[in-house]
Every structure is written in structure tokens, then in C-alpha cells.
Design a protein around this motif. Structure first.
Motif, PDB file in Angstrom:
ATOM      1  N   ILE A  27       0.845  -1.198   0.000  1.00  0.00           N
ATOM      2  CA  ILE A  27       0.000   0.000   0.000  1.00  0.00           C
ATOM      3  C   ILE A  27       0.878   1.245   0.000  1.00  0.00           C
ATOM      4  N   ASP A  28       0.520   2.195  -0.866  1.00  0.00           N
ATOM      5  CA  ASP A  28       1.131   3.516  -0.896  1.00  0.00           C
ATOM      6  C   ASP A  28      -0.004   4.509  -0.686  1.00  0.00           C
ATOM      7  N   VAL A  37      -7.787  10.004   2.233  1.00  0.00           N
ATOM      8  CA  VAL A  37      -6.529   9.376   1.871  1.00  0.00           C
ATOM      9  C   VAL A  37      -6.668   8.800   0.465  1.00  0.00           C
ATOM     10  N   LEU A  38      -5.689   9.044  -0.398  1.00  0.00           N
ATOM     11  CA  LEU A  38      -5.629   8.435  -1.716  1.00  0.00           C
ATOM     12  C   LEU A  38      -4.697   7.232  -1.612  1.00  0.00           C
ATOM     13  N   ILE A  39      -5.166   6.074  -2.028  1.00  0.00           N
ATOM     14  CA  ILE A  39      -4.419   4.839  -1.825  1.00  0.00           C
ATOM     15  C   ILE A  39      -4.177   4.140  -3.154  1.00  0.00           C
ATOM     16  N   GLN A  40      -2.925   3.735  -3.347  1.00  0.00           N
ATOM     17  CA  GLN A  40      -2.566   2.828  -4.428  1.00  0.00           C
ATOM     18  C   GLN A  40      -2.202   1.514  -3.751  1.00  0.00           C
ATOM     19  N   GLN A  41      -2.877   0.460  -4.146  1.00  0.00           N
ATOM     20  CA  GLN A  41      -2.675  -0.824  -3.489  1.00  0.00           C
ATOM     21  C   GLN A  41      -2.364  -1.874  -4.539  1.00  0.00           C
ATOM     22  N   GLU A  42      -1.409  -2.731  -4.208  1.00  0.00           N
ATOM     23  CA  GLU A  42      -1.073  -3.847  -5.085  1.00  0.00           C
ATOM     24  C   GLU A  42      -1.236  -5.135  -4.289  1.00  0.00           C
ATOM     25  N   SER A 132      -1.174 -17.404  -9.907  1.00  0.00           N
ATOM     26  CA  SER A 132      -1.346 -16.138  -9.197  1.00  0.00           C
ATOM     27  C   SER A 132      -1.671 -15.027 -10.183  1.00  0.00           C
ATOM     28  N   LEU A 133      -2.134 -13.922  -9.634  1.00  0.00           N
ATOM     29  CA  LEU A 133      -2.368 -12.719 -10.424  1.00  0.00           C
ATOM     30  C   LEU A 133      -2.049 -11.513  -9.572  1.00  0.00           C
ATOM     31  N   ARG A 134      -1.905 -10.361 -10.232  1.00  0.00           N
ATOM     32  CA  ARG A 134      -1.577  -9.120  -9.548  1.00  0.00           C
ATOM     33  C   ARG A 134      -2.735  -8.139  -9.763  1.00  0.00           C
ATOM     34  N   ILE A 135      -3.252  -7.611  -8.662  1.00  0.00           N
ATOM     35  CA  ILE A 135      -4.345  -6.641  -8.696  1.00  0.00           C
ATOM     36  C   ILE A 135      -3.785  -5.290  -8.262  1.00  0.00           C
ATOM     37  N   ASN A 136      -4.028  -4.258  -9.085  1.00  0.00           N
ATOM     38  CA  ASN A 136      -3.647  -2.900  -8.728  1.00  0.00           C
ATOM     39  C   ASN A 136      -4.912  -2.074  -8.589  1.00  0.00           C
ATOM     40  N   LEU A 137      -5.030  -1.393  -7.466  1.00  0.00           N
ATOM     41  CA  LEU A 137      -6.211  -0.583  -7.162  1.00  0.00           C
ATOM     42  C   LEU A 137      -5.799   0.852  -6.893  1.00  0.00           C
ATOM     43  N   LEU A 138      -6.652   1.775  -7.302  1.00  0.00           N
ATOM     44  CA  LEU A 138      -6.512   3.181  -6.941  1.00  0.00           C
ATOM     45  C   LEU A 138      -7.849   3.594  -6.357  1.00  0.00           C
ATOM     46  N   TYR A 139      -7.847   4.062  -5.107  1.00  0.00           N
ATOM     47  CA  TYR A 139      -9.100   4.456  -4.473  1.00  0.00           C
ATOM     48  C   TYR A 139      -8.882   5.541  -3.440  1.00  0.00           C
ATOM     49  N   GLU A 140      -9.976   6.249  -3.166  1.00  0.00           N
ATOM     50  CA  GLU A 140      -9.978   7.302  -2.160  1.00  0.00           C
ATOM     51  C   GLU A 140     -10.788   6.806  -0.973  1.00  0.00           C
ATOM     52  N   VAL A 141     -10.275   7.043   0.205  1.00  0.00           N
ATOM     53  CA  VAL A 141     -10.970   6.648   1.431  1.00  0.00           C
ATOM     54  C   VAL A 141     -11.186   7.877   2.294  1.00  0.00           C
ATOM     55  N   ARG A 142     -12.394   8.058   2.738  1.00  0.00           N
ATOM     56  CA  ARG A 142     -12.685   9.063   3.765  1.00  0.00           C
ATOM     57  C   ARG A 142     -12.826   8.281   5.054  1.00  0.00           C
ATOM     58  N   LEU A 143     -11.989   8.590   5.997  1.00  0.00           N
ATOM     59  CA  LEU A 143     -11.985   7.860   7.260  1.00  0.00           C
ATOM     60  C   LEU A 143     -13.190   8.247   8.099  1.00  0.00           C
ATOM     61  N   PRO A 144     -13.896   7.269   8.659  1.00  0.00           N
ATOM     62  CA  PRO A 144     -15.023   7.605   9.536  1.00  0.00           C
ATOM     63  C   PRO A 144     -14.514   8.165  10.856  1.00  0.00           C
ATOM     64  N   ASN A 145     -15.373   8.858  11.546  1.00  0.00           N
ATOM     65  CA  ASN A 145     -15.037   9.366  12.869  1.00  0.00           C
ATOM     66  C   ASN A 145     -14.543   8.203  13.722  1.00  0.00           C
ATOM     67  N   SER A 146     -13.493   8.422  14.472  1.00  0.00           N
ATOM     68  CA  SER A 146     -12.881   7.347  15.244  1.00  0.00           C
ATOM     69  C   SER A 146     -13.800   6.745  16.297  1.00  0.00           C
ATOM     70  N   LYS A 147     -14.856   7.446  16.680  1.00  0.00           N
ATOM     71  CA  LYS A 147     -15.778   6.880  17.674  1.00  0.00           C
ATOM     72  C   LYS A 147     -16.563   5.686  17.114  1.00  0.00           C
ATOM     73  N   PHE A 148     -16.549   5.520  15.759  1.00  0.00           N
ATOM     74  CA  PHE A 148     -17.272   4.403  15.148  1.00  0.00           C
ATOM     75  C   PHE A 148     -16.387   3.210  14.831  1.00  0.00           C
TER      76      PHE A 148
END
Length: 149
Positions: A27-28, A37-42, A132-148
Motif C-alpha cells: 500500500i502507498d 486518503v488516496l491509496i494505491q494498493q497492489e 497467481s495474479l496481480r491486482i492494482n487498485l486506486l481508491y480514495e478513502v474518507r476515514l469515519p469518525n474514530s468513535k465508530f
């Protein structure tokens, strides 16, 4: 003497073979603002089953916090935890998958109907057992409030 040498080589290769066939995730992540957070995941995925696979399912955990209709929200209500249900949109999280590639090619993917926290992706070719295979993802995550979380 030759027999002992062969056994030694085999014993060295066995741990390497098992180690080489573990699924791996890299993960980057880049912070966009204080909650996004913008995430690039392999992901390197090995088919350890005894059947060829034509579809993969991925857990999209942040989308469990996207609205009041998700399975997570409904489960919290069942436990009489109403704080999330009545929370404002800014306190909830989400994940927006922008792109997915499988082995370097654009992949078809979508949310599973009725389960916004699951994605399925169709494979262009069946993944045979042991392959095997390689999956590359690009996604944006909005973090929920930490109380949840």
C-alpha cells in the motif's frame, strides 16, 4: 553421498516454495486532507483452492460506513448502537474505487448488490489452482469518525 545431497537440496526448496506462494499486499497512501486518503494498493493473489476462479471478491471496509443502509449500520442498530445511524454525513466514511487492473489490464468491477462493503471483479481468464495474479487498485478513502471504529 549423492542421496544426502539431494535430500538437502529438497529441504532447502520446500520452505522457499511455500513462502513464494503467500498472498502479498503493498500500500502507498497519500493524505489528501485531514480525513481523506488516496491509496494505491497492489495485491498478489494466489489461488490456493482446487478450482479455477473466474471472479474475485474484495472487502471494501470503508464503504461499510457510507450510509444508514449498509449491513454494518443495520448491525449496529440491532445492537442498540444508534449513534452511527443518527450521525452526520461528514462523520461517516466511504471508499471510492477509481481504477482496478488485473495483470496490467483494466478490470470490470462493481459493488455487490445489497452489500456496498463488497466488490466483485470478473477475471478475463480463469485463474487455475496454484496460479497467481496481480491486482492494482486506486481508491480514495474518507476515514469515519474514530468513535465508530
Amino acid at each position: 553421498m549423492q542421496r544426502q545431497h539431494s535430500i538437502f537440496v529438497i529441504l532447502l526448496l520446500i520452505p522457499f516454495v511455500f513462502f513464494a506462494q503467500n498472498n502479498r499486499i503493498g500500500i502507498d497512501a497519500t493524505l489528501i486532507d485531514d480525513q481523506k486518503v488516496l491509496i494505491q494498493q497492489e495485491i498478489e493473489f494466489f489461488n490456493h483452492s482446487d478450482q479455477a476462479l473466474d471472479t474475485l471478491y474484495l472487502q471494501n471496509w470503508a464503504n461499510g460506513y457510507k450510509d444508514r443502509e449498509t449491513p454494518l449500520s443495520k448491525r449496529l442498530l440491532e445492537d442498540y448502537k444508534k449513534e452511527f445511524y443518527f450521525s452526520s454525513k461528514k462523520d461517516r466514511g466511504y471508499s471510492e474505487v477509481r481504477a482496478m487492473q488485473i495483470n496490467g489490464e483494466q478490470a470490470f468491477f462493481q459493488e455487490v448488490s445489497g452489500a456496498s462493503d463488497l466488490l466483485f471483479a470478473r477475471l478475463n481468464e480463469k485463474l487455475k489452482p496454484g496460479e497467481s495474479l496481480r491486482i492494482n487498485l486506486l481508491y480514495e478513502v474518507r476515514l469515519p469518525n474514530s468513535k465508530f471504529t
